[in-house]
Enzyme design. Structure first.
Site, PDB file in Angstrom:
ATOM      1  N   HIS A   1     -29.316  22.506 -16.621  1.00  0.00           N
ATOM      2  CA  HIS A   1     -30.280  20.682 -16.261  1.00  0.00           C
ATOM      3  C   HIS A   1     -30.796  21.017 -17.874  1.00  0.00           C
ATOM      4  CE1 HIS A   1     -31.671  18.174 -13.575  1.00  0.00           C
ATOM      5  NE2 HIS A   1     -32.729  18.652 -14.389  1.00  0.00           N
TER       6      HIS A   1
ATOM      7  N   HIS B   1     -30.156  13.041  -9.158  1.00  0.00           N
ATOM      8  CA  HIS B   1     -31.094  13.403  -8.796  1.00  0.00           C
ATOM      9  C   HIS B   1     -30.184  14.370  -6.861  1.00  0.00           C
ATOM     10  CE1 HIS B   1     -35.251  15.315  -7.808  1.00  0.00           C
ATOM     11  NE2 HIS B   1     -35.219  15.952  -9.115  1.00  0.00           N
TER      12      HIS B   1
END
Lengths: 82, 236, 734
Positions: free
Chosen positions: C43, C89
């Site tokens: 990430h 998200h």
């Protein structure tokens, strides 16, 4: 019977609502206030004839599955006679 | 005349009102920070839309305790014009300057859409440029615009002509289908008894500039200007 | 073997652990190891994507800031620029839909105002499982409310978006949020910790344990176990962010800010090491100085907390008071937690005692991997299917209505009605057309914005799917009357260590890159989301393209709605016998196979240029991209939007279903006054674009004749009811 349920945010979860209310309370001069946490109070009326045991079982599940999101909330309840 | 736009932490239609009043309506405008107390230099107070204090707890519940609100109370008592739009309407009801309350929309969802509203009469400082029963297109954008009040209050509002805007369809019929949020009596806007404090859920500042699809908002702001100018002319 | 557990616990490999020892010349302590664990997660570190992302074109005469900062910036003339970025998200939203989506909005908005830019618009691309699944409805309801709750409160209009449905997204919804800001060239801020001795400050919210380790959480597949990892949930506070936004924009005007960085994933650690790495400096900070909202937090917890609505600000030494004054006015924290050093180290103190020290650059530069890739067997298998072997449907009215009512194609009003799309009073073209248009007050200019993806195409042919995603976004921008200038992308894929997934990823990027070059729309920012897999397997490869266009004069704003009876309807571009991968096959036959329509980027570019030229000459009444559902759906949508009917007469030598519902690329449906037709022919001729008059706007019914046979005859009202009814029917169920 009535189940009186409180749903509150877990301690580690931030509560923007509570913070805003706390700040307002302090600015209004309520200097005894240390912190504010806001939750939900829910009352669930139980059908006549249902046993207390069954009511407790169902309310527990209801809280887990619907009323609280276990990802971020805790719940507690008490069942009272009307 | 000079408009004062109150800025609370979390107001977000303050600059939209500023633009509409100054750049479109050609009026003098200033922002009033919520901590100010002297607003004697302004002729009309605007409480803009937005989410004052995040609308946490209840919409407008925290904003009404801002320092500036005492001055706004005094301003109202002097009979000067106050217009509360959307969150501004919610603050006015929380502050007790207007009766009733605004609760969650019937569908429990935020609603943003173009909206027809009917001007109930033009005998007010906010509607003197409109026709009686004129249908205006003024958009709404709110999650808690469902107007409620007790029976006695509603009766009084109706009897005194304090209900000034109602949700309606294109033909001006105030049907249940035309009521976007469940407001009692299709109420979109009300005035206080003296008629100098207006609260409305629709956003007139969003329909002043023709590029946004309409100019009906000008009639409402224009009415205030017209009223003020007439008053100055009469005073002379 | 205690050391084996050490790297496992922070999600690193043994090899990576060895690399850390090489860098430090010693074993890392627990704090240091945690810092690497977070920063070298997929990430934060983009380990598996960085090498591939280099294939994107990222520069051009308009590009003021390409990838590598909080957001990209593209020039729109007159000293103005557009700042934009899209971010995923997905994983947080799968667990807690409202807060997951809300904090996604918060993060992307911070990325924009960190650059010094005032956010003016939000867009989002959402993908869910089918709506007959209650879990999908729960996720959609919560995610849409979360986006609305955050965006509406902070007062940034959500002006456009897309919503799609497919079984592959069940349990792994996609939430891609895009924010767009406006900025003057001289206002651009950068995320660099320059100037030895300058103060490092933390501003905004306090730091708590919420969202602990979310960055590494996003880098694993969703399993029953991760659903138990409750601490990964963060709560958004849009009110706080609104104050932070206003305070930051006010602060930038003082000129005391040297650098600024959003504390997104991995909070203090990522913002400090990234700003130091960019400036080639070091930072020394004391975790004891960080304002906390919980007691007993360890230095590691403070460093990796993902509490929202915080910023790292590097301030010129001696000017800290200016920061205190402004943040105090807005009722926000601002605290000096350290200073910039010249030794390139990130040094962490706890009450003056050193608890960790590592080279800042080594944290910011995670190892780069080039995993193996292999074309999956399904690709050729599914492409071999020939849809023309299917029988021709006998009732085209029925097919058209079914397509209009399908969740992918139907009206998304139920969604965008919950978004305040008008606040800021700049939305000149609201949701419901090909692209949204946001005017710029005080000028004649406007920007056009869109966000697009097509998972089905990308699954069947990731190269073409990637190229088409870019081409379609550009076509949408052009149809609104603007010139496409740049993209931001969000690449949603499965697990990159799997060769077939990495093949999809690589092909998608190559396809997108080619289209970006051909259409002159470089990539200025973006985000990669891997590990979008559930027990049922990977999602379709879904590259999402957010695009901005510039319009010199708002008078060129064009919508898809038919305007006036008597206007001629013209189809630009070529229609081929292409039914593969279409919505027609998907909805009518439940098939997701066949050959994805061809895309010729030169022809695409010509069609777009011709359309834009015609719009700018003022001869066009409406323009609409032919995409999902083909020509018939484009006609129906132009009719519905304009509340107008049309008489259309088609003469083509291909099958009727392919003609009506095939998704041949590079086509635009326009309408215009008949007296302008000659002008249009001249323009099309000059760009070499095929152009065919196919009908007339008239009445209140859509009538389509094909080679003399009446095949579609439908009242516009009936089409509208079908088109509008689907989502409310699912979502308003009690």
């Amino acid at each position: 019977m009535t189940a009186k349920i409180n749903v509150t945010l877990k301690k580690s979860i931030m509560d923007p609502q509570g913070t805003a209310v706390k700040d307002a309370a302090l600015s209004m001069g309520f200097d005894a206030v240390d912190d504010v946490r806001i939750g939900k109070h829910i009352e669930v009326k139980i059908k006549d004839g249902v046993s207390r045991e069954e009511a407790e079982k169902q309310v527990e599940l209801l809280c887990q599955k619907l009323l609280a999101n276990p990802v971020m909330e805790n719940f507690s309840f008490e069942i009272t006679e009307d | 005349m000079r408009f004062g736009i109150i800025v609370f932490p979390g107001s977000n239609c303050d600059s939209d009102c500023y633009h509409a009043l100054r750049d479109v309506m050609g009026q003098d405008v200033r922002y009033v920070w919520h901590k100010e107390s002297d607003i004697s230099d302004v002729d009309c107070v605007v409480l803009p839309g937005g989410f004052s204090y995040g609308d946490y707890l209840r919409c407008g519940a925290i904003a009404r305790f801002s320092p500036v609100m005492q001055s706004v109370q005094d301003f109202a008592e002097m009979g000067k014009p106050i217009i509360g739009i959307c969150n501004g309407f919610q603050i006015l009801t929380e502050a007790g300057l207007l009766p009733g309350a605004l609760i969650r929309n019937r569908e429990l969802k935020f609603i943003c859409q173009p909206q027809y509203i009917r001007v109930e009469h033009n005998r007010s400082m906010f509607t003197n440029m409109c026709q009686d029963r004129q249908v205006l297109n003024v958009p709404i954008a709110h999650g808690e615009g469902n107007y409620v009040a007790d029976e006695a209050t509603l009766e009084r509002l109706e009897a005194n002509g304090q209900v000034i805007f109602r949700y309606c369809d294109a033909q001006g019929e105030c049907t249940n289908e035309a009521n976007p949020n469940g407001s009692m009596h299709n109420i979109a806007g009300i005035m206080n008894e003296k008629g100098n404090v207006l609260g409305m859920m629709p956003h007139p500042e969003r329909v002043c500039d023709p590029i946004l699809g309409g100019t009906d908002g000008r009639l409402i702001f224009g009415s205030i200007v017209e009223w003020a100018e007439r008053r100055i002319a009469n005073a002379k | 073997m205690p050391s084996k557990q050490r790297w496992d616990e922070v999600g690193l490999t043994e090899n990576e652990y060895r690399m850390i020892i090489d860098i430090l010349g010693r074993e890392p302590n627990d704090l240091e190891l945690n810092l690497y664990g977070v920063m070298w997660s997929e990430h934060c570190g983009y380990k598996h994507s960085r090498a591939m992302l280099k294939m994107f074109p990222t520069s051009g005469p308009r590009i003021l800031q390409g990838p590598g900062e909080n957001a990209g910036i593209v020039d729109i003339g007159d000293g103005l620029a557009v700042c934009m970025k899209v971010e995923s998200h997905n994983h947080p939203s799968a667990l807690e839909p409202y807060q997951g989506a809300a904090t996604g909005m918060g993060g992307i908005i911070r990325d924009i105002f960190t650059m010094g830019s005032r956010p003016v618009a939000l867009l989002d691309s959402l993908k869910f499982g089918p709506l007959d699944n209650p879990r999908s409805r729960y996720l959609m309801d919560g995610i849409v409310s979360g986006i609305a709750g955050y965006g509406n409160c902070i007062g940034i209009p959500t002006v456009a978006g897309e919503v799609g449905f497919d079984p592959c997204y069940t349990g792994n919804p996609l939430v891609n949020a895009m924010c767009v800001g406006l900025i003057r060239h001289d206002e651009i801020q950068r995320g660099a910790a320059a100037g030895v001795g300058n103060s490092v400050m933390i501003v905004g919210h306090t730091t708590g344990r919420d969202g602990m380790g979310g960055a590494s959480f996003a880098s694993v597949e969703i399993t029953a176990e991760s659903e138990e990892r409750r601490s990964a949930v963060q709560v958004g506070d849009p009110f706080m962010e609104k104050l932070l936004l206003e305070a930051c924009l006010e602060l930038f005007k003082t000129g005391c800010v040297v650098g600024i960085q959003d504390m997104g994933a991995a909070g203090i650690i990522s913002s400090t090491c990234e700003t130091a790495a960019r400036a080639g400096t070091g930072i020394e900070l004391d975790v004891a100085l960080v304002p906390k909202r919980e007691t007993g937090m360890t230095p590691t917890e403070v460093m990796i907390s993902e509490s929202q609505e915080r910023m790292l600000v590097i301030v010129e030494k001696g000017r800290e008071q200016e920061v205190y004054d402004i943040f105090d006015k807005w009722g926000l924290h601002a605290v000096v937690i350290g200073h910039v050093t010249d030794d390139g180290m990130l040094r962490v103190l706890d009450n003056g005692v050193k608890v960790g020290e590592v080279p800042a650059k080594s944290l910011a530069e995670a190892p780069v991997y080039r995993p193996g890739y292999e074309k999956p067997a399904y690709i050729d298998e599914l492409a071999a299917f020939d849809p023309l072997t299917l029988p021709l449907p006998d009732d085209m009215n029925d097919v058209l209505l079914k397509l209009l009512a399908s969740p992918d194609i139907c009206s998304k009003r139920w969604v965008y009605r919950q978004y305040d799309y008008m606040v800021r009073t700049d939305t000149a073209l609201p949701p419901g057309s090909d692209a949204a248009v946001v005017r710029i007050k005080g000028t004649h200019k406007a920007i056009a914005l869109t966000i697009d993806s097509n998972g089905r195409y990308s699954y069947l042919d990731p190269y073409k799917g990637g190229a088409i995603a870019v081409a379609e976004a550009a076509r949408n921008i052009v149809c609104s009357g603007a010139l496409p200038i740049a993209i931001t992308d969000c690449l949603n894929f499965g697990t990159p260590e799997k060769p077939d997934i990495y093949w999809q990823f690589r092909e998608s990027i190559m396809g997108m890159a080619e289209a970006c070059r051909a259409l002159d729309t470089p990539v200025i920012s973006g985000n990669v989301s891997f590990y979008n897999e559930t027990d049922r397997g990977a999602i379709y490869p879904t590259p999402t393209v957010g695009m901005a266009g510039v319009m010199e004069d708002v008078k060129h704003i064009t919508t898809q709605a038919f305007k006036k009876d008597g206007d001629a309807i013209v189809l630009l571009g070529e229609t081929k016998e292409e039914l593969g991968a279409s919505q027609f096959l998907n909805i009518i036959y439940g098939m997701q196979k066949g050959k994805v329509p061809d895309i010729n980027l030169e022809k695409e570019s010509s069609v777009q240029k011709a359309t834009l030229k015609a719009i700018q000459e003022g001869i066009i009444s409406s323009a609409h991209d032919c995409s999902d559902g083909g020509l018939a759906i484009a006609l129906a949508e132009s009719c519905i939007s304009g509340r107008k009917g049309a008489y259309v007469n088609l003469k083509f030598g291909i099958r009727t279903d392919a003609l009506l519902f095939g998704e041949s690329q590079s086509r635009i449906l326009i309408s215009l006054k008949p007296e302008y037709l000659d002008k249009l022919f001249v323009i099309c001729e000059s760009f070499g674009v095929p152009c065919q008059v196919i009908g007339t706007v008239y009445g209140d019914r859509l009538n389509v004749d094909v080679n003399g046979n009446k095949v579609v005859q439908l009242p516009v009202e009936e089409m509208k009811d079908k088109w509008e009814g689907t989502i409310p029917a699912y979502m308003n169920r009690r």
